[in-house]
Motif scaffolding. Structure first.
Motif, mmCIF file in Angstrom:
data_model
loop_
_atom_site.group_PDB
_atom_site.id
_atom_site.type_symbol
_atom_site.label_atom_id
_atom_site.label_comp_id
_atom_site.label_asym_id
_atom_site.label_seq_id
_atom_site.Cartn_x
_atom_site.Cartn_y
_atom_site.Cartn_z
ATOM 1 N N ALA A 234 -1.633 -4.447 2.885
ATOM 2 C CA ALA A 234 -3.094 -4.203 2.749
ATOM 3 C C ALA A 234 -3.787 -4.969 4.004
ATOM 4 O O ALA A 234 -3.210 -6.100 4.461
ATOM 5 C CB ALA A 234 -3.355 -4.626 1.433
ATOM 6 N N VAL B 237 0.847 -0.955 0.112
ATOM 7 C CA VAL B 237 0.032 0.092 0.033
ATOM 8 C C VAL B 237 0.909 1.046 -0.139
ATOM 9 O O VAL B 237 1.744 1.238 0.657
ATOM 10 C CB VAL B 237 -0.862 -0.023 1.444
ATOM 11 N N ARG C 61 -5.154 1.047 -3.204
ATOM 12 C CA ARG C 61 -5.176 0.574 -2.213
ATOM 13 C C ARG C 61 -5.162 1.931 -1.012
ATOM 14 O O ARG C 61 -5.634 1.401 -0.071
ATOM 15 C CB ARG C 61 -4.167 -0.391 -1.891
#
Length: 308
Positions: free
Chosen positions: A252, A118, A292
């Motif tokens: 994530a 991310v 994300r």
């Protein structure tokens, strides 16, 4: 006969709470980033870039630049309005950086691990102008100093489940840097009575270590480690001083716990329109990591990790 560890950087991070990597940047990349950072810093000092860290404020929320402000950081290097953005994105999403990140967060170093990364933060830490020295208090990034020893122990375990961080963060020095001071091993234990009762800017905490970096070196460190920063002010007409890139990259699937730590820096206010103009697989990686971060939200109502 001993066998070399497949994860030497992770081993060092787990043991000491930080790992220094020498010569991460090539000579060519180093010079390019120096040029970009000097331009970005000059714009910020002139008030042409509003997203800055101003002396003497240590933690977010950050205020926009005002006349007379002295800065110690330039925020949001990946913002769509940042003129040098592509140079910063080339490094942030590079294999050189992300291969180390993947090792530190337990992912495979090949492209298979990309789908769990991310985009988080990328900022620049600089020396204050006008020879105005500035220091940060001793702190952990997401554990408040007033918590009880019992709460401190609980939070340290929650923020590093199974001894593993949910993100990796780093400093990459573009010039000589001796600003980061850490207490090795403190990321896995509560503070001692002496640490708990020490003055906020105590210059000689037992066991402390100054992380010495040469141009192109990097240090990756656990956000739970007890640390602080010392910024020597410079005369900007004759000296560049410190210019160090400060970034973080996450994993994530960890909800509001990580979201607060990232989105408190206001990156959620612009990330939805921050598409990257990078080629090939790096461009695909960047866009996926950006999406994300978008999924984490704007950050409204999540609060702040530390105060001051």
């Amino acid at each position: 006969m001993s066998t070399a560890s497949p994860t030497p950087h992770l081993d060092a991070l787990r043991k000491d709470g930080f790992v220094k990597i020498t010569s991460l940047l090539s000579t060519q990349t180093l010079q390019s980033l120096r040029d970009s950072c000097q331009q970005a810093t000059e714009q910020a000092r002139q008030g042409k870039w509003p997203y800055v860290r101003t002396v003497p404020k240590q933690y977010p929320p950050w205020n926009e630049w005002q006349p007379g402000d002295n800065i110690w950081g330039v925020q949001h290097l990946l913002h769509p309005d940042m003129a040098q953005r592509n140079a910063f994105a080339e490094l942030y999403f590079s294999d050189e950086v992300l291969s180390i990140v993947k090792e530190l967060v337990g992912l495979k170093k090949d492209s298979q691990g990309d789908d769990q990364l991310v985009m988080e933060l990328f900022n620049l830490l600089v020396s204050p102008a006008e020879r105005q020295d500035f220091e940060l208090r001793w702190h952990r990034d997401d554990v408040r100093p007033e918590v009880t020893p019992e709460d401190e122990e609980r939070q340290l375990k929650e923020k590093s489940p199974g001894g593993k961080q949910l993100h990796a963060q780093y400093n990459i020095a573009l010039f000589d840097d001796a600003s980061l001071i850490v207490v090795p091993g403190s990321h896995r234990r509560v503070r001692t009575d002496e640490e708990r009762n020490a003055a906020p800017f105590e210059p000689n905490l037992p066991g402390q270590l100054v992380v010495q970096m040469k141009p192109g070196d990097a240090v990756f460190y656990d956000s739970n480690i007890l640390h602080r920063g010392v910024y020597k002010g410079v005369d900007t007409s004759v000296d560049v001083g410190r210019m160090t890139l400060h970034g973080s990259i996450g994993l994530a699937g960890h909800g509001t716990e990580r979201a607060r730590q990232v989105l408190q820096h206001a990156v959620g206010q612009w990330i939805d329109k921050a598409h990257f103009d990078l080629e090939g697989s790096k461009g695909e990686r960047a866009e996926a990591m950006r999406k994300r971060l978008v999924e984490m939200g704007s950050g409204e109502g999540l609060g702040y990790s530390l105060v001051g």
